[in-house]
Write a protein that holds these residues in place. Structure first.
Motif, mmCIF file in Angstrom:
data_model
loop_
_atom_site.group_PDB
_atom_site.id
_atom_site.type_symbol
_atom_site.label_atom_id
_atom_site.label_comp_id
_atom_site.label_asym_id
_atom_site.label_seq_id
_atom_site.Cartn_x
_atom_site.Cartn_y
_atom_site.Cartn_z
ATOM 1 N N ARG A 1 51.102 32.196 41.054
ATOM 2 C CA ARG A 1 49.797 32.832 41.288
ATOM 3 C C ARG A 1 49.363 32.662 42.738
ATOM 4 N NH1 ARG A 1 44.393 32.002 41.468
ATOM 5 N NH2 ARG A 1 43.067 33.524 40.389
ATOM 6 N N VAL B 1 47.406 35.530 45.090
ATOM 7 C CA VAL B 1 46.024 35.400 45.592
ATOM 8 C C VAL B 1 45.800 33.946 45.978
ATOM 9 C CG1 VAL B 1 45.096 37.306 44.199
ATOM 10 C CG2 VAL B 1 45.175 34.992 43.244
ATOM 11 N N LYS C 1 35.696 42.463 33.950
ATOM 12 C CA LYS C 1 36.656 43.431 34.515
ATOM 13 C C LYS C 1 36.586 44.726 33.727
ATOM 14 C CE LYS C 1 39.840 39.860 36.104
ATOM 15 N NZ LYS C 1 39.457 39.951 37.483
ATOM 16 N N ALA D 1 45.137 46.958 44.210
ATOM 17 C CA ALA D 1 44.105 45.983 43.844
ATOM 18 C C ALA D 1 44.233 45.587 42.377
ATOM 19 C CB ALA D 1 42.716 46.561 44.125
ATOM 20 N N ARG D 2 44.476 46.579 41.522
ATOM 21 C CA ARG D 2 44.602 46.257 40.098
ATOM 22 C C ARG D 2 45.858 45.443 39.815
ATOM 23 N NH1 ARG D 2 42.947 51.468 36.349
ATOM 24 N NH2 ARG D 2 40.671 51.270 36.552
ATOM 25 N N ALA E 1 45.475 37.272 36.918
ATOM 26 C CA ALA E 1 44.894 36.907 35.629
ATOM 27 C C ALA E 1 45.967 36.458 34.643
ATOM 28 C CB ALA E 1 44.125 38.101 35.059
ATOM 29 N N THR F 1 47.294 43.336 41.768
ATOM 30 C CA THR F 1 47.015 41.958 42.189
ATOM 31 C C THR F 1 46.115 41.267 41.176
ATOM 32 O OG1 THR F 1 47.229 42.568 44.512
ATOM 33 C CG2 THR F 1 46.033 40.546 44.020
ATOM 34 N N GLU F 2 45.075 41.970 40.743
ATOM 35 C CA GLU F 2 44.108 41.414 39.800
ATOM 36 C C GLU F 2 44.788 41.018 38.489
ATOM 37 O OE1 GLU F 2 40.925 44.142 38.970
ATOM 38 O OE2 GLU F 2 40.866 43.460 36.886
ATOM 39 N N GLN G 1 35.322 36.013 33.676
ATOM 40 C CA GLN G 1 35.951 36.924 34.638
ATOM 41 C C GLN G 1 36.602 38.104 33.926
ATOM 42 O OE1 GLN G 1 38.631 34.547 36.918
ATOM 43 N NE2 GLN G 1 37.047 33.665 38.224
ATOM 44 N N TYR H 1 45.585 49.619 32.041
ATOM 45 C CA TYR H 1 44.748 48.559 32.609
ATOM 46 C C TYR H 1 43.871 47.939 31.519
ATOM 47 C CZ TYR H 1 40.986 46.505 35.471
ATOM 48 O OH TYR H 1 40.070 45.657 36.023
#
Length: 713
Positions: free
Chosen positions: A653, A657, A529, A620-621, A628, A623-624, A525, A593
């Motif tokens: 976490r 999400v 990214k 979005a980033r 992670a 959250t991502e 994953q 990022y």
């Protein structure tokens, strides 16, 4: 000649006035004789009410102090030869009410005394309280306010009160003088602090208070200022001083400085003082000090003796640390390892010493024949501490005793804990070569060829003697040589609840398999990214090592993403950092990022979190990255056996999400490890309903085997 009481007060008050004048910018008021001093007016009637009261109470200490005060104020006055004249009146009207007021004063009932004075004046307007009583109340109340301000670190208030009440600043109130001196020091006026201490040592006679003044000075003044104060020591007279304890402490301080800095050498005189203190005392401190002085000045045998003395006197972690280090320096490594092992959990420094000693023991050439129990206790400590150096030592020990596969696993583990560790990378390369694993050998060579000459030489077939880390051809282990476990087979000792009873091996294998599968999935994953606009960029940009410092922000970004594709995340992080420094807001966002992803790739979650916060990211980033980072923390905690931390990280976490099934399995196994079978079963059943029947079923079966409760699960 010593100053009289009034002049003493004005002298020190002048210090306070001058200091406050500097702070406020206003000029200091002129000093002069005390207003009620005998030199300023004709002889007046002496107020003996306080003396009469103290005599009536038989309080000889206060009687003597009051006689001294009156003599200072009225040089022509002499106390009666027979103090009983005072008690009986002696020509002076004895007022019982005044005696009662003095009684309230001596009992520290100042407000009651004030109230009684007011009541008497209301009843008799012609009556006036004794001036000395009013002054005594004023001073006592000021002293109380000064002490309160000092206790609450209100240093400027202390100086203000002292200035307003100079009669506080006399030898009769040495505690107040000490507090004023401290207030000067706390307001960066150590010169004034020294002046106050000098005043006390010049004018005050009490030996205990004089010694106490030097002891106070030790905490506030430097060594040179204290040496100046020592010149006021009185070696003769009715009350001679003994400042030898102060000189001993100064010698001890000089030795202490040299005990931590090998460049400093203590004088023979100072060492003799501290040795005398150590030999005559029963506390471990001075022996410990001499131990570290000897250790840092290359005398480990003498250091060992002093550390042993400190331990015998109750010295704890620090003494044990020094004892183990001295054994190591004496090359008594087996003895050092056994001793350090007993102390390893007392403090982080003791654990580090144990790892250092174990590393030295394992790194001997040729490798020593060790008792298997030594290896058994070294491995969990290395794994728990994630010590790359100690893991590398286990790798070379395994290699040199013919355990090549195990050696490579330890080198790989060391490299995962310290990604830039060239000796561990070399170990991976040489063991992969011995195991004929061309794929892993080529991968490590590709990653390290430009940074390690010996790895490049190994790839080019150049045979070199191993100097920094010799690599002779190992012989198969003899029957007495301990077999070293693989790092993945070692779980660190749990820190919280005790683990459940022994389980069949297949249960543990199932639990570890869930973790391994999730690690692979997480790595995939993270590798996927990358901003879409950057995918597919030419890898030619990073086939050779480049210094990002000479690149523009866009070029550094491109280099960073190229390095990420080449799985060189730490080099990528440096490129992203350069792009972040030079770039536009959009480029800074992209760089932050990328740097977060690079650190996540190496399991550096703390650095990843810092990088993620360096520039604003899209929702979005954010959250991502949050998901992670928390997943990586959960994996690290799971790997280390920190089961409560796994549950906490996954809980955080899940608020960001939805929780994926593999992570839910880790949560279930963490509950299982903590013996919380009901919670574990609830998680496994939830996973089972989503299609992960085999993995969740294994967890439920494990619970059933432990508890014997078939129906419930």
């Amino acid at each position: 000649m010593p100053l009289n009481r009034g002049m003493m007060a004005l002298a020190v008050a002048g210090l306070a006035f001058a200091a406050l004048a500097q702070q406020s910018g206003s000029p200091a008021p002129p000093q002069g004789p005390e207003p009620n001093a005998s030199s300023a007016s004709p002889r007046r009637q002496v107020d003996e009410s306080a003396l009469r009261y103290f005599a009536s109470q038989g309080d000889t200490r206060r009687v003597d102090a009051e006689i001294a005060r009156l003599r200072a104020l009225y040089p022509d006055w002499s106390p009666p030869a027979d103090l009983s004249q005072l008690v009986g009146g002696g020509g002076v009207v004895n007022d019982p009410e005044v005696d009662r007021l003095w009684g309230l004063y001596t009992e520290n009932k100042f407000s009651e005394a004030r109230a009684a004075i007011a009541a008497r004046q209301a009843a008799d307007p012609q009556w006036k309280p004794p001036p000395d009583l009013v002054t005594a109340l004023d001073v006592a109340e000021a002293r109380k306010r000064l002490v309160n301000a000092s206790d609450n670190s209100q240093w400027r208030t202390v100086l203000s009160i002292a200035t307003e009440t100079p009669s506080l600043l006399t030898c009769a109130n040495v505690d107040s003088l000490w507090r004023v001196a401290e207030a000067f020091a706390k307001t960066d006026q150590t010169g004034r602090t020294r002046d106050v201490y000098t005043y006390i040592l010049t004018n005050c006679a009490n030996p205990a208070e004089r010694l106490g003044t030097l002891q106070k000075a030790l905490t506030l003044l430097d060594e040179a200022q204290i040496a100046d104060l020592l010149k006021y020591e009185r070696k003769s007279g009715d009350y001679p001083d003994d400042f030898s304890a102060i000189r001993d402490e100064l010698a001890r301080r000089r030795v202490a400085r040299a005990s931590t800095d090998p460049k400093l050498t203590a004088s023979a005189e100072d060492l003799a003082v501290v040795e005398r203190l150590a030999e005559s005392g029963k506390e471990p401190g001075n022996a410990l000090l001499l131990g570290y002085y000897s250790y840092h000045h290359k005398n480990p045998e003498k250091a060992l003796s002093w550390f042993k003395t400190a331990l015998d006197r109750g010295g704890s972690e620090k003494a044990a640390e020094g004892y183990a280090l001295s054994l190591r320096d004496l090359n008594r490594l087996a003895e050092a390892e056994a001793f350090a092992f007993e102390w390893r959990d007392k403090a982080p420094e003791n654990m580090q010493v144990y790892l250092d000693v174990a590393t030295a023991l394992l790194s001997q050439d040729p490798p020593p024949r060790l008792d298997p129990k030594v290896i058994v206790r070294v491995i969990p400590a290395v794994t728990k501490a994630r010590s790359a150096g100690a893991a590398q030592a286990l790798g070379w020990y395994s290699y040199n005793t013919g355990q090549i596969s195990t050696a490579r696993e330890w080198f790989e583990e060391a490299l995962s804990w310290k990604a830039d560790d060239e000796p561990s990378a070399y170990g991976v390369a040489i063991t992969s070569q011995r195991l004929n694993d061309r794929a892993r050998f080529n991968a490590i060579v590709s990653q390290w060829r430009s940074r390690s000459q010996r790895i490049a030489d190994l790839a080019d077939g150049i045979v070199r003697d191993r100097t920094a880390q010799a690599t002779p051809q190992p012989a198969p282990p003899s029957p007495v040589e301990p077999q070293i476990s693989s790092p993945r087979a070692v779980a660190p000792a749990p820190e919280l609840p005790a683990p459940p009873p022994e389980r069949p091996r297949r249960i543990e294998e199932t639990r570890v398999a869930a973790y391994d599968r999730l690690v692979v999935q997480q790595e995939r994953q993270l590798q996927g990214k990358r901003p879409a606009a950057r995918r597919g960029a030419s890898r030619q940009a990073c086939t050779t090592t480049r210094d990002p410092g000479s690149l523009s922000a866009p070029a550094a970004l491109n280099l960073g993403w190229c390095l990420m594709e080449m799985n060189r995340p730490l080099e990528a992080a440096a490129a992203f950092d350069h792009a972040f420094t030079l770039g536009s807001p959009a480029q800074r966002e992209d760089a932050a990022y990328g740097k977060s992803l690079a650190y996540l790739r190496k399991d550096l979650t703390g650095k990843a979190a810092v990088a993620a916060a360096q520039a604003p990211q899209t929702s979005a980033r954010r959250t991502e990255l949050s998901a992670a980072i928390l997943a990586q923390r959960a994996l690290a905690a799971y790997r280390d056996g920190r089961w409560p931390d796994v549950i906490l990280a996954l809980g955080e976490r899940a608020r960001v999400v939805p929780e994926q099934n593999d992570l839910m399995l880790l949560r279930g196994w963490s509950y299982f490890k903590l013996g919380r079978y009901e919670d574990a079963a609830r998680i496994f059943r939830a996973v089972q309903q989503t299609g992960y029947s085999d993995e969740a079923g294994a967890g439920l079966s494990a619970i059933m085997e432990i508890t014997g409760q078939v129906r419930q699960y």
